[in-house]
Design a protein around this motif. Sequence first.
Motif, PDB file in Angstrom:
ATOM      1  N   ARG A  85       0.800  -1.222   0.000  1.00 46.18           N
ATOM      2  CA  ARG A  85       0.000   0.000   0.000  1.00 46.18           C
ATOM      3  C   ARG A  85       0.838   1.280   0.000  1.00 46.18           C
ATOM      4  NH1 ARG A  85      -3.752  -2.810   4.071  1.00 46.18           N
ATOM      5  NH2 ARG A  85      -5.258  -3.788   2.689  1.00 46.18           N
ATOM      6  N   ARG A  86       2.114   1.110  -0.341  1.00 46.43           N
ATOM      7  CA  ARG A  86       3.021   2.259  -0.473  1.00 46.43           C
ATOM      8  C   ARG A  86       4.046   1.932  -1.544  1.00 46.43           C
ATOM      9  NH1 ARG A  86       3.649   6.124   3.851  1.00 46.43           N
ATOM     10  NH2 ARG A  86       5.727   6.371   2.959  1.00 46.43           N
ATOM     11  N   THR A 122      -2.922   8.480  -2.125  1.00 44.21           N
ATOM     12  CA  THR A 122      -3.544   9.032  -0.920  1.00 44.21           C
ATOM     13  C   THR A 122      -2.431   9.582  -0.037  1.00 44.21           C
ATOM     14  OG1 THR A 122      -3.367   7.012   0.407  1.00 44.21           O
ATOM     15  CG2 THR A 122      -5.320   7.212  -1.016  1.00 44.21           C
ATOM     16  N   PRO A 123      -2.776  10.376   0.982  1.00 46.48           N
ATOM     17  CA  PRO A 123      -1.733  10.858   1.897  1.00 46.48           C
ATOM     18  C   PRO A 123      -0.985   9.714   2.600  1.00 46.48           C
ATOM     19  CG  PRO A 123      -3.742  12.120   2.196  1.00 46.48           C
ATOM     20  CD  PRO A 123      -4.078  10.988   1.262  1.00 46.48           C
ATOM     21  N   GLU A 124      -1.654   8.579   2.763  1.00 50.41           N
ATOM     22  CA  GLU A 124      -1.035   7.426   3.435  1.00 50.41           C
ATOM     23  C   GLU A 124      -0.242   6.538   2.483  1.00 50.41           C
ATOM     24  OE1 GLU A 124      -4.550   7.838   3.605  1.00 50.41           O
ATOM     25  OE2 GLU A 124      -4.293   9.157   5.326  1.00 50.41           O
ATOM     26  N   GLY A 125      -0.414   6.696   1.191  1.00 49.60           N
ATOM     27  CA  GLY A 125       0.269   5.842   0.220  1.00 49.60           C
ATOM     28  C   GLY A 125      -0.555   5.716  -1.049  1.00 49.60           C
ATOM     29  N   ARG A 144      -4.035   3.470  -2.977  1.00 47.92           N
ATOM     30  CA  ARG A 144      -5.223   2.629  -2.804  1.00 47.92           C
ATOM     31  C   ARG A 144      -5.577   2.103  -4.189  1.00 47.92           C
ATOM     32  NH1 ARG A 144      -8.897   6.072  -0.076  1.00 47.92           N
ATOM     33  NH2 ARG A 144      -8.931   7.298  -1.972  1.00 47.92           N
TER      34      ARG A 144
END
Length: 138
Positions: free
Chosen positions: A16-17, A51-54, A56
């Motif tokens: 996911r990154r 996304t800011p987290e990685g 999707r």
Amino acid sequence: MQEREIRAFVTIADARRMDRAAQQLGYSQPAISYQIKCLEKSLRTKLFERTPEGVRLTESGARSLPAAREMLILMERMKRISGVGGNSGANGVTSELDQPHTSDNQRGNPLPHGWRSAGAKSDPPSSRTAPMSTPASS
């Protein structure tokens, strides 16, 4: 569609990154981003949303992921049958592509060493052949 692109897709989906997936596969982040760009172009669809987290998976990416996993398994089976081995890699699938590349790929050339793109002025060295000689008649 290349095995390394499919492997990058599956590894990114799991991690996911992109940076973590790149590290797992021994690639730079720009290299793995390029592999996804090429795969998306081949499939004519976007596979990930940033996304800011990685990242999707998009709906299309989620639908494509099971087939990508199956493709990697089939490729490994073909390698075992043909006697080509690999090292255990990410996602429980083995491949020599899991090893870091230190060849033309790091210099931005996705073609194997010694190959040239379609626009190059000369053929790959392996495609050049010496003129055939005819046996002397007696």
